[in-house]
Design a protein around this motif. Sequence first.
Motif, PDB file in Angstrom:
ATOM      1  N   VAL A 149       0.852  -1.186   0.000  1.00 16.83           N
ATOM      2  CA  VAL A 149       0.000   0.000   0.000  1.00 16.83           C
ATOM      3  C   VAL A 149       0.890   1.239   0.000  1.00 16.83           C
ATOM      4  N   ILE A 150       0.592   2.173  -0.894  1.00 17.74           N
ATOM      5  CA  ILE A 150       1.360   3.411  -1.043  1.00 17.74           C
ATOM      6  C   ILE A 150       0.372   4.570  -1.115  1.00 17.74           C
ATOM      7  N   THR A 151       0.699   5.694  -0.485  1.00 16.17           N
ATOM      8  CA  THR A 151      -0.168   6.864  -0.617  1.00 16.17           C
ATOM      9  C   THR A 151      -0.046   7.411  -2.034  1.00 16.17           C
ATOM     10  N   VAL A 202      -9.781   4.667  -0.361  1.00 15.35           N
ATOM     11  CA  VAL A 202      -9.715   5.693   0.678  1.00 15.35           C
ATOM     12  C   VAL A 202      -9.471   4.961   1.993  1.00 15.35           C
ATOM     13  N   ARG A 203      -8.402   5.340   2.647  1.00 10.84           N
ATOM     14  CA  ARG A 203      -8.045   4.739   3.934  1.00 10.84           C
ATOM     15  C   ARG A 203      -7.656   5.859   4.877  1.00 10.84           C
ATOM     16  N   GLY A 204      -8.376   5.980   5.953  1.00 11.49           N
ATOM     17  CA  GLY A 204      -8.068   7.030   6.919  1.00 11.49           C
ATOM     18  C   GLY A 204      -8.284   8.400   6.310  1.00 11.49           C
ATOM     19  N   SER A 205      -7.218   9.215   6.286  1.00  8.17           N
ATOM     20  CA  SER A 205      -7.348  10.602   5.840  1.00  8.17           C
ATOM     21  C   SER A 205      -6.936  10.834   4.392  1.00  8.17           C
ATOM     22  N   GLY A 206      -6.653   9.782   3.641  1.00  8.27           N
ATOM     23  CA  GLY A 206      -6.212  10.015   2.271  1.00  8.27           C
ATOM     24  C   GLY A 206      -6.454   8.832   1.364  1.00  8.27           C
ATOM     25  N   GLN A 207      -6.045   9.010   0.102  1.00  7.69           N
ATOM     26  CA  GLN A 207      -6.177   7.947  -0.885  1.00  7.69           C
ATOM     27  C   GLN A 207      -4.888   7.147  -0.923  1.00  7.69           C
ATOM     28  N   HIS A 208      -5.037   5.847  -1.034  1.00 11.33           N
ATOM     29  CA  HIS A 208      -3.886   4.954  -1.080  1.00 11.33           C
ATOM     30  C   HIS A 208      -3.982   4.059  -2.305  1.00 11.33           C
ATOM     31  N   LEU A 221      -3.829  12.241 -11.046  1.00 12.16           N
ATOM     32  CA  LEU A 221      -3.119  10.979 -10.882  1.00 12.16           C
ATOM     33  C   LEU A 221      -4.054   9.885 -10.373  1.00 12.16           C
ATOM     34  N   SER A 222      -4.921  10.223  -9.445  1.00 13.37           N
ATOM     35  CA  SER A 222      -5.838   9.213  -8.914  1.00 13.37           C
ATOM     36  C   SER A 222      -6.771   8.685 -10.002  1.00 13.37           C
ATOM     37  N   GLU A 223      -7.135   9.533 -10.970  1.00 12.69           N
ATOM     38  CA  GLU A 223      -7.963   9.079 -12.095  1.00 12.69           C
ATOM     39  C   GLU A 223      -7.174   8.099 -12.969  1.00 12.69           C
ATOM     40  N   LEU A 224      -5.907   8.410 -13.230  1.00 15.45           N
ATOM     41  CA  LEU A 224      -5.063   7.510 -14.013  1.00 15.45           C
ATOM     42  C   LEU A 224      -4.970   6.146 -13.334  1.00 15.45           C
ATOM     43  N   LEU A 225      -4.744   6.152 -12.032  1.00 17.24           N
ATOM     44  CA  LEU A 225      -4.572   4.901 -11.300  1.00 17.24           C
ATOM     45  C   LEU A 225      -5.861   4.080 -11.218  1.00 17.24           C
TER      46      LEU A 225
END
Length: 79
Positions: free
Chosen positions: A2-4, A47-53, A30-34
């Motif tokens: 898992v990477i932010t 979405v995990r905790g306070s951000g996207q991973h 970038l999140s759309e690309l991924l």
Amino acid sequence: GVITVSNIKRLFRSRFGLDLSETALGHSRLSELLQDPRLHDVCSVQVRGSGQHVVMAVTRMPPTCRRSYAYGSPVSAWE
């Protein structure tokens, strides 16, 4: 693993010596690309905790990708 999402470009540049450009690949974020369906076997964004991973897929890359990465050539997931 898992990477932010915020670390993806830095890690990509560090590992492959190339800049990752979501706009060059047709995405504004970038999140759309991924989350592109063509990358479903590589990773997913959660979405995990306070951000996207980015969660890396358990399956291995196709042999053609492994061979290209081994020689330092950029590989397009769309080929």
